[in-house]
Design an enzyme around this catalytic site. Structure first.
Site, PDB file in Angstrom:
ATOM      1  N   PRO A  11      56.604  36.684  56.559  1.00 34.91           N
ATOM      2  CA  PRO A  11      55.698  36.335  57.651  1.00 34.91           C
ATOM      3  C   PRO A  11      54.378  35.709  57.207  1.00 34.91           C
ATOM      4  CG  PRO A  11      55.895  38.714  57.407  1.00 34.91           C
ATOM      5  CD  PRO A  11      56.953  38.108  56.559  1.00 34.91           C
ATOM      6  N   ASN A  12      54.007  34.696  57.959  1.00 33.18           N
ATOM      7  CA  ASN A  12      52.735  33.966  57.824  1.00 33.18           C
ATOM      8  C   ASN A  12      52.676  33.031  56.627  1.00 33.18           C
ATOM      9  OD1 ASN A  12      51.283  34.932  60.191  1.00 33.18           O
ATOM     10  ND2 ASN A  12      51.374  36.933  59.184  1.00 33.18           N
ATOM     11  N   ARG A  19      45.161  27.773  55.990  1.00 30.35           N
ATOM     12  CA  ARG A  19      44.092  28.746  56.206  1.00 30.35           C
ATOM     13  C   ARG A  19      43.920  29.550  54.932  1.00 30.35           C
ATOM     14  NH1 ARG A  19      46.375  32.089  61.088  1.00 30.35           N
ATOM     15  NH2 ARG A  19      46.053  33.609  59.446  1.00 30.35           N
ATOM     16  N   TYR A  24      44.974  32.156  49.129  1.00 37.81           N
ATOM     17  CA  TYR A  24      46.361  31.726  48.935  1.00 37.81           C
ATOM     18  C   TYR A  24      46.500  30.305  48.375  1.00 37.81           C
ATOM     19  CZ  TYR A  24      47.232  35.894  51.742  1.00 37.81           C
ATOM     20  OH  TYR A  24      47.268  37.189  52.200  1.00 37.81           O
ATOM     21  N   ASN A  75      58.849  36.539  48.462  1.00 37.80           N
ATOM     22  CA  ASN A  75      57.520  37.028  48.824  1.00 37.80           C
ATOM     23  C   ASN A  75      57.679  37.590  50.233  1.00 37.80           C
ATOM     24  OD1 ASN A  75      54.927  37.523  49.617  1.00 37.80           O
ATOM     25  ND2 ASN A  75      54.082  35.611  48.788  1.00 37.80           N
ATOM     26  N   ALA A  78      53.557  40.626  54.449  1.00 38.14           N
ATOM     27  CA  ALA A  78      53.083  41.956  54.859  1.00 38.14           C
ATOM     28  C   ALA A  78      54.224  42.969  54.967  1.00 38.14           C
ATOM     29  CB  ALA A  78      52.349  41.845  56.192  1.00 38.14           C
ATOM     30  N   GLU A  99      60.165  39.898  43.050  1.00 34.69           N
ATOM     31  CA  GLU A  99      59.121  39.976  44.088  1.00 34.69           C
ATOM     32  C   GLU A  99      57.888  39.202  43.610  1.00 34.69           C
ATOM     33  OE1 GLU A  99      57.666  43.971  44.280  1.00 34.69           O
ATOM     34  OE2 GLU A  99      56.420  43.618  46.053  1.00 34.69           O
ATOM     35  N   HIS A 101      53.895  37.932  44.701  1.00 37.03           N
ATOM     36  CA  HIS A 101      52.724  37.910  45.587  1.00 37.03           C
ATOM     37  C   HIS A 101      51.708  36.933  45.021  1.00 37.03           C
ATOM     38  CE1 HIS A 101      54.306  41.105  47.936  1.00 37.03           C
ATOM     39  NE2 HIS A 101      54.581  41.762  46.812  1.00 37.03           N
ATOM     40  N   ARG A 108      42.960  44.214  46.609  1.00 32.46           N
ATOM     41  CA  ARG A 108      42.683  44.027  48.036  1.00 32.46           C
ATOM     42  C   ARG A 108      42.689  45.392  48.739  1.00 32.46           C
ATOM     43  NH1 ARG A 108      46.180  39.220  50.302  1.00 32.46           N
ATOM     44  NH2 ARG A 108      44.627  39.425  51.953  1.00 32.46           N
TER      45      ARG A 108
END
Ligand code: CA2
Length: 144
Positions: A11-12, A19, A24, A75, A78, A99, A101, A108
């Site tokens: 997601p996203n 953005r 990112y 990835n 969330a 995995e 990120h 964070r």
């Protein structure tokens, strides 16, 4: 069996490059997918990409990867921190899962520190930006 990779983004991540470039980076998802494909092909590995914002679609996609791909670079976005369903799907697939990120989740918010994926993944790459995806592909190329 010849190696083949499914690059799966959650997601996203379709918003990459649009953005939050400070977190990112400025490359779009299409850029990342093209880079990964080119990088995998240099190793003689085929790579196909898919992104979804929907947990069930990601579960379906992981299930359908069984017997089709030898490796998944994922990835989970969330869902990393929430999804037992994605964890269970990964456990059920033969493909080895790496995995990735982009950001350093450990620097964070506390809720990003736990991953439902890391302990069942073959490898986890965190906080290296987009090159982290390429590092996962390098690790797959070295995988026996
Ligand atoms: O660092 C990563 O790659 C994450 O998996 C990204 C997820 C976040 O929830 C994880 O904790 C860490 C969020 C992806 C959101 O991607 C965006 C990209 C550009 C603009 C906005 C969001």
């Amino acid at each position: 069996m010849k190696k083949s990779i499914l690059l799966l983004n959650g997601p996203n991540l379709n918003l990459l490059g649009m953005r939050e470039p400070e977190t990112y980076g400025s490359q779009t998802l299409a850029d990342v997918e093209a880079l990964c494909k080119e990088h995998a092909e240099k190793h003689g590995i085929t790579l196909e990409s898919f992104q979804s914002n929907h947990e069930g679609v990601l579960v379906d996609t992981i299930q359908q990867a069984k017997g089709v791909y030898t490796h998944i670079v994922m990835n989970p976005g969330a869902y990393t921190h929430t999804s037992i369903a994605i964890r269970d799907a990964i456990i059920g697939v033969e493909a080895k899962v790496y995995e990735v990120h982009i950001s350093n989740v450990y620097e964070r918010e506390e809720f990003r520190h736990h991953s439902y994926i890391s302990d069942i993944a073959k490898g986890t790459i965190v906080g290296k930006g987009v090159p982290g995806y390429l590092e996962a592909i390098d690790q797959i190329a070295e995988d026996k």
